[in-house]
Write a protein that holds these residues in place. Structure first.
Motif, PDB file in Angstrom:
ATOM      1  N   HIS A 159       4.441  -2.650  13.182  1.00 35.22           N
ATOM      2  CA  HIS A 159       5.770  -2.799  12.060  1.00 35.22           C
ATOM      3  C   HIS A 159       5.456  -1.654  11.273  1.00 35.22           C
ATOM      4  O   HIS A 159       6.623  -1.162  10.909  1.00 35.22           O
ATOM      5  CB  HIS A 159       5.124  -4.059  11.195  1.00 35.22           C
ATOM      6  N   ARG A 198       9.695  -0.928  -1.789  1.00 39.73           N
ATOM      7  CA  ARG A 198       9.631  -2.293  -1.711  1.00 39.73           C
ATOM      8  C   ARG A 198       9.316  -2.919  -2.935  1.00 39.73           C
ATOM      9  O   ARG A 198       8.361  -2.501  -3.644  1.00 39.73           O
ATOM     10  CB  ARG A 198       8.600  -2.702  -0.681  1.00 39.73           C
ATOM     11  N   ILE A 208       0.675  -1.168   0.078  1.00 40.05           N
ATOM     12  CA  ILE A 208       0.015  -0.157   0.007  1.00 40.05           C
ATOM     13  C   ILE A 208       0.864   1.241   0.160  1.00 40.05           C
ATOM     14  O   ILE A 208       0.735   2.152  -0.884  1.00 40.05           O
ATOM     15  CB  ILE A 208      -0.825   0.175   1.023  1.00 40.05           C
ATOM     16  N   SER A 209       1.793   1.290   1.057  1.00 36.96           N
ATOM     17  CA  SER A 209       2.541   2.542   1.184  1.00 36.96           C
ATOM     18  C   SER A 209       3.951   2.399   0.428  1.00 36.96           C
ATOM     19  O   SER A 209       4.849   1.540   0.799  1.00 36.96           O
ATOM     20  CB  SER A 209       2.792   2.749   2.623  1.00 36.96           C
TER      21      SER A 209
HETATM   22  C1  HEM Z   1       7.989 -11.304   6.143  1.00 39.32           C
HETATM   23  C2  HEM Z   1       8.209 -10.009   6.561  1.00 39.32           C
HETATM   24  C3  HEM Z   1       7.270  -9.007   6.405  1.00 39.32           C
HETATM   25  C4  HEM Z   1       5.862  -8.941   6.490  1.00 39.32           C
HETATM   26  C5  HEM Z   1       5.031 -10.091   6.479  1.00 39.32           C
HETATM   27  C6  HEM Z   1       5.616  -7.467   6.146  1.00 39.32           C
HETATM   28  C7  HEM Z   1       4.348  -7.039   6.370  1.00 39.32           C
HETATM   29  C8  HEM Z   1       3.944  -5.604   5.790  1.00 39.32           C
HETATM   30  C9  HEM Z   1       2.589  -4.981   5.872  1.00 39.32           C
HETATM   31  C10 HEM Z   1       1.611  -6.085   5.901  1.00 39.32           C
HETATM   32  C11 HEM Z   1       2.803  -3.669   5.552  1.00 39.32           C
HETATM   33  C12 HEM Z   1       1.655  -2.824   5.423  1.00 39.32           C
HETATM   34  C13 HEM Z   1       1.182  -2.866   3.917  1.00 39.32           C
HETATM   35  C14 HEM Z   1       1.801  -1.703   3.305  1.00 39.32           C
HETATM   36  O1  HEM Z   1       1.775  -0.269   3.727  1.00 39.32           O
HETATM   37  O2  HEM Z   1       2.393  -1.845   2.155  1.00 39.32           O
HETATM   38  C15 HEM Z   1       4.205  -3.582   5.415  1.00 39.32           C
HETATM   39  C16 HEM Z   1       4.445  -2.159   5.337  1.00 39.32           C
HETATM   40  C17 HEM Z   1       5.889  -1.895   5.271  1.00 39.32           C
HETATM   41  N1  HEM Z   1       7.137  -2.712   5.489  1.00 39.32           N
HETATM   42 FE1  HEM Z   1       7.041  -4.615   5.940  1.00 39.32          FE
HETATM   43  N2  HEM Z   1       6.795  -6.532   6.089  1.00 39.32           N
HETATM   44  C18 HEM Z   1       8.031  -7.607   6.213  1.00 39.32           C
HETATM   45  C19 HEM Z   1       8.966  -7.223   6.148  1.00 39.32           C
HETATM   46  C20 HEM Z   1       9.718  -6.082   5.950  1.00 39.32           C
HETATM   47  C21 HEM Z   1      10.894  -5.660   6.024  1.00 39.32           C
HETATM   48  C22 HEM Z   1      12.323  -6.585   6.161  1.00 39.32           C
HETATM   49  C23 HEM Z   1      11.259  -4.420   5.970  1.00 39.32           C
HETATM   50  C24 HEM Z   1      12.343  -3.409   5.901  1.00 39.32           C
HETATM   51  C25 HEM Z   1      13.634  -3.415   6.377  1.00 39.32           C
HETATM   52  C26 HEM Z   1       9.702  -3.670   5.787  1.00 39.32           C
HETATM   53  C27 HEM Z   1       9.517  -2.413   5.633  1.00 39.32           C
HETATM   54  C28 HEM Z   1       8.124  -1.946   5.339  1.00 39.32           C
HETATM   55  C29 HEM Z   1       7.779  -0.680   5.002  1.00 39.32           C
HETATM   56  C30 HEM Z   1       8.770   0.572   4.716  1.00 39.32           C
HETATM   57  C31 HEM Z   1       6.281  -0.642   4.998  1.00 39.32           C
HETATM   58  C32 HEM Z   1       5.602   0.898   4.675  1.00 39.32           C
HETATM   59  C33 HEM Z   1       5.460   1.549   5.683  1.00 39.32           C
HETATM   60  C34 HEM Z   1       4.663   2.658   5.533  1.00 39.32           C
HETATM   61  O3  HEM Z   1       5.052   3.491   4.929  1.00 39.32           O
HETATM   62  O4  HEM Z   1       3.532   3.012   6.295  1.00 39.32           O
HETATM   63  N3  HEM Z   1       8.885  -4.978   5.863  1.00 39.32           N
HETATM   64  N4  HEM Z   1       4.929  -4.593   5.787  1.00 39.32           N
END
Ligand code: HEM
Length: 503
Positions: A332, A380, A177-178
């Motif tokens: 998260h 991402r 999403i973001s």
């Molecule tokens: C299995 C591992 C992970 C899962 C299940 C997961 C899940 C999610 C979910 C459900 C979202 C919300 C949807 C969205 O805003 O797009 C999200 C956002 C995000 N995730 Fe993860 N994620 C994982 C690993 C990571 C890792 C390793 C990083 C960075 C090192 C990361 C960075 C982010 C960032 C930057 C956002 C957007 C936050 C925002 O701008 O509000 N994620 N993730």
């Protein structure tokens, strides 16, 4: 770093790999081939002929795409001289599996590189070839792109398939999403003071050779011109040099296995089987509901750079939730993007700003975010793998030999250390983020004790008028199974790497 003021030409999209600009969401089939070079001449010939997709917008959009990236050992294998290699960043050259780096990233215990399926010593890929296509075209596309020289050129370390869970990651939450909005036309002046959260981020945060959020140009290999590198673009800040990095960027890849059964079972047990509370705890851990709605209200006031298609789920900051009663600090998405500006106060006077910069400002624990997020954004581009498992199915006993599921996490950034590694280390793995103690990211934490912090498996939800709730004993839900740092070159740099007998 260099940084004199100057004017820039528009980005030549034909020179940029498409993944920087597009997620290829409509191409729901994708595979990542991680290969080692078997025969240098054959590999170079394959790379020269490869139909790499550029970032020019096409109407109708393409239905297949091919992208190529290299590890540092891969570039060395293609005979790139040490003088060029030295121009790449230290973290890229050292690799993700380096011991000191692994510790910083939380890759210890079950996450340790020694346990990885690929990317550790001896299993290090040279080249990442990414295939994307609409499902009905996928097999033929892969076969045609590989051609009949693929197996002379490369040996496969692993072939990572992906699945299509329709914009949801394997725990079942809406994903993708973001995203930051890249300032392709360099309309925003940098350096600048950013007094409000913005989703627009300098081009140089995602492409080498352009101005970043500090108004500087990130280090990259610069060469004296010669016959071999004649086709490379000149450096914008040093026109007498050829810029190997320009229009390229770094790509971080991590295979993150998700224990979907363990996740939902833990939530179920914590809430005595009350399904509404299970859903609520899951949402608090992520910071969004499974449908992707944030836990804080969407604001009517526009946020610069919010994609019009995501306004209903993405036009928010945490300003209206200063103590985390709606969205916990540890969630998260609040950890990975606190949506702050350069100053905790919205419109401080010049004197207040100076006081804050010098560190004498008020220290509410919620102000302790330490760093403005605009220096730590990532793009991402990952894909999920494994079959869907809905929360209610996750509570049932697992069949024997169940196939794993997870995320092939991929992100792009111009500075691995300041962007991906900072996020992973200071915000995801840190047990002190935002004044919290004894907890790291509820989804990603490895739950291993660290000096000065014996317990890391808590998750705190501040209460408003009610008491705060703290969940303890979170197990590890995500395990790192492999990873590497890659350089995603411009098309010009790719041709330079692949030229026969070059460089
Ligand atoms: C299995 C591992 C992970 C899962 C299940 C997961 C899940 C999610 C979910 C459900 C979202 C919300 C949807 C969205 O805003 O797009 C999200 C956002 C995000 N995730 Fe993860 N994620 C994982 C690993 C990571 C890792 C390793 C990083 C960075 C090192 C990361 C960075 C982010 C960032 C930057 C956002 C957007 C936050 C925002 O701008 O509000 N994620 N993730």
């Amino acid at each position: 770093m260099a940084g004199p003021a100057m004017t820039y030409s528009m980005v030549d999209y034909a020179d940029v790999q498409g993944l920087v600009r597009f997620g290829y969401g409509r191409m729901t089939s994708a595979s990542y081939a991680l290969v080692r070079v078997k025969n240098v001449a054959a590999a170079k010939a394959w790379l020269r002929a490869a139909p790499v997709t550029n970032a020019v917008e096409q109407r109708p959009p393409p239905t297949t795409a091919l992208q190529i990236a290299f590890t540092a050992p891969g570039l060395a294998r293609l005979c790139l001289p040490p003088s060029v290699m030295e121009g790449f960043s230290r973290e890229f050259r050292g690799g993700m599996a380096q011991e000191r780096r692994a510790r910083q990233l939380g890759d210890v215990g079950n996450n340790a590189p020694s346990k990885w399926l690929w990317g550790n010593d001896g299993q290090e890929p040279h080249v990442l070839v990414m295939f994307f296509a609409e499902p009905e075209q996928f097999d033929l596309f892969v076969q045609t792109a590989k051609g009949n020289t693929w197996s002379d050129a490369f040996e496969e370390v692993t072939w990572l398939g992906t699945s299509n869970l329709e914009e949801h990651e394997p725990f079942g939450f809406k994903d993708g999403i973001s995203q930051p909005e890249i300032d392709w036309d360099e309309q925003r002046q940098t350096p600048c003071k950013q007094l409000e959260y913005t989703n627009i981020v300098a081009l140089g945060e995602f492409l080498l050779g352009y101005r970043n959020e500090y108004g500087k140009i990130t280090d990259r290999p610069l060469l004296d011109p010669d016959a071999a590198n004649a086709e490379l673009l000149s450096a914008v800040d040093m026109p007498e040099k050829k810029d190997v990095g320009r229009n390229g960027t770094y790509l971080v890849m991590r295979q993150l296995e998700q224990d979907v059964r363990g996740f939902w079972r833990f939530l179920y047990e914590q809430n005595g089987g009350n399904l509404a509370e299970v859903a609520q705890l899951g949402a608090k851990m992520v910071g969004r509901t499974r449908a992707g709605d944030p836990l804080v209200p969407i604001q009517t006031e526009p946020i610069a750079g919010t994609d019009p298609l995501t306004v209903k789920q993405n036009q928010f900051t945490y300003e209206a939730d200063p103590v985390g009663t709606r969205c916990p600090f540890g969630a998260h998405i609040r950890r990975t993007n606190p949506r702050n500006s350069d100053f905790p106060e919205r419109h401080p006077s010049a004197l207040r700003r100076l006081i804050i910069i010098l560190g004498f400002g008020p220290k509410g624990f919620y102000e302790d975010l330490t760093s403005s997020v605009r220096f730590h954004r990532i793009l991402r581009r990952g894909r999920e793998y494994g079959a869907e498992l809905r929360p209610e199915q996750a509570l049932e006993p697992a069949p024997p030999n169940e196939s794993p599921r997870g995320l092939h996490f991929v992100c792009l950034n111009a500075n691995i250390s300041r962007q991906f590694e900072f996020l992973q280390n200071a915000w995801i793995a840190s047990t002190k983020f935002s004044g919290l103690t004894s907890e790291s990211d509820p989804l990603l934490g490895n739950r291993i004790s660290i000096p000065g912090c014996p317990v890391t498996g808590n998750f705190t939800m501040p209460g408003g008028s009610s008491l705060p709730r703290r969940v303890s004993g979170l197990p590890q839900f995500v395990t790192v199974r492999g990873g590497a740092y890659f350089f995603l070159p411009s098309l010009r740099a790719l041709r330079y790497f692949a030229a026969p007998g070059n460089p």
